[in-house]
Design an enzyme around this catalytic site. Structure first.
Site, PDB file in Angstrom:
ATOM      1  N   ASP A  21     -15.754  87.188   1.358  1.00 28.66           N
ATOM      2  CA  ASP A  21     -16.227  87.994   2.493  1.00 28.66           C
ATOM      3  C   ASP A  21     -17.682  87.654   2.799  1.00 28.66           C
ATOM      4  O   ASP A  21     -18.449  87.326   1.900  1.00 28.66           O
ATOM      5  CB  ASP A  21     -16.078  89.481   2.124  1.00 28.66           C
ATOM      6  CG  ASP A  21     -16.162  90.388   3.342  1.00 28.66           C
ATOM      7  OD1 ASP A  21     -16.179  89.877   4.482  1.00 28.66           O
ATOM      8  OD2 ASP A  21     -16.206  91.614   3.151  1.00 28.66           O
ATOM      9  N   ASN A  69      -5.863  90.135   9.586  1.00 27.03           N
ATOM     10  CA  ASN A  69      -6.851  89.274  10.262  1.00 27.03           C
ATOM     11  C   ASN A  69      -6.388  88.800  11.646  1.00 27.03           C
ATOM     12  O   ASN A  69      -7.200  88.290  12.429  1.00 27.03           O
ATOM     13  CB  ASN A  69      -7.225  88.064   9.401  1.00 27.03           C
ATOM     14  CG  ASN A  69      -8.173  88.384   8.270  1.00 27.03           C
ATOM     15  OD1 ASN A  69      -8.201  87.714   7.244  1.00 27.03           O
ATOM     16  ND2 ASN A  69      -8.986  89.428   8.429  1.00 27.03           N
TER      17      ASN A  69
END
Ligand code: FPP
Length: 243
Positions: A21, A69
């Site tokens: 991330d 996503n």
């Protein structure tokens, strides 16, 4: 089944899983487009995979694209899929030479046809390798994975080939994408966020969680070694009394 056991006390983790991330924030801090952050993220992938091979890690799982996503702007999804294509085209022969077995988890049928072919090729070419297993979680989400396993078991029960009372952890796990992969010993999330985001929820039951502030594009061999050192100092009790 030895391969499916977890690491021993004080030993390095057998299975490291990483929630990569911070690509977007890395780019923003430099006034660059998010795509540049993902590109640097892909370079970090290369280095961390190499590091794990050198350190003798048995299995590395990388959360490359979650089932959630797809909510990102189409151009960003295209960038991420493009990087994955590039990674597979460029890296598979090197990974194969390093005796790495490549595996994918996640739902494949929503992916572009050429990516599905690259996945099949990567898994096929490296299937016989017995060095590190590199698991790439792509269009992966634990809720989907667990629901698919429940559906599969319900179908078997409805067909009369499985008694509900026979469903134990082993039977359930055999229906998961990760049926041939040990549970993660260590889950690292970069960028300071502290959550699992639908990643290996069943498998993470006894994983050590490590949240590091480093943004993924900056995550390097030293960060990996630090995480492994800290893991080795942790006391894993699996519900037993402290010693
Ligand atoms: C999270 O950063 C990262 C991702 C959603 C994708 C991870 C992808 C890569 C590292 C590159 C390609 C992967 C491979 C395996 C070649 P973010 O965009 O959510 O960052 P932010 O939270 O700072 O916005």
């Amino acid at each position: 089944m030895e391969a499916l056991t977890s690491s021993q006390p004080g030993q390095p983790p057998r299975h490291v899983a990483i929630i990569m991330d911070g690509n977007g924030r890395w780019a923003k801090a430099r006034g660059l487009p998010r795509a540049a952050g993902h590109q640097r993220g892909a370079s970090a992938v290369r280095k961390v995979v190499e590091g794990c091979v050198d350190l003798g890690i048995f299995c590395l799982t990388l959360y490359a694209f979650s089932s959630e996503n797809w909510k990102r702007p189409p151009a960003e999804v295209d960038d991420l899929m493009g990087l994955l294509r590039l990674y597979l085209r460029r890296e598979i022969s090197g990974l194969n030479s390093s005796n790495v077995r490549v595996r994918f988890i996640g739902v494949r049928h929503d992916l572009a046809k050429d990516i599905r072919s690259l996945i099949d090729e990567a898994e096929g070419v490296t299937a016989g390798n017995d060095g590190m297993t590199l698991v790439i979680a792509l269009n992966y989400g634990s809720h989907n994975e667990i629901l698919a396993a429940c559906r599969q078991l319900a179908e078997q029960a409805a067909a009369g080939s499985l008694q509900p009372a026979d469903i134990d952890e082993g039977v359930f796990e055999s229906c998961l994408d990760t049926s041939d992969i040990p549970h993660p010993d260590l889950i690292i999330r970069t960028s300071g966020e502290q959550r699992l985001s639908n990643f290996l929820l069943w498998q993470a039951a006894y994983a050590e969680l490590m949240f590091v502030d480093t943004l993924w594009p900056d995550f390097c061999r030293e960060n990996l070694e630090q995480a492994i050192d800290e893991f080795q100092r942790r006391d894993r009790r699996y519900g037993a009394a402290s010693g």
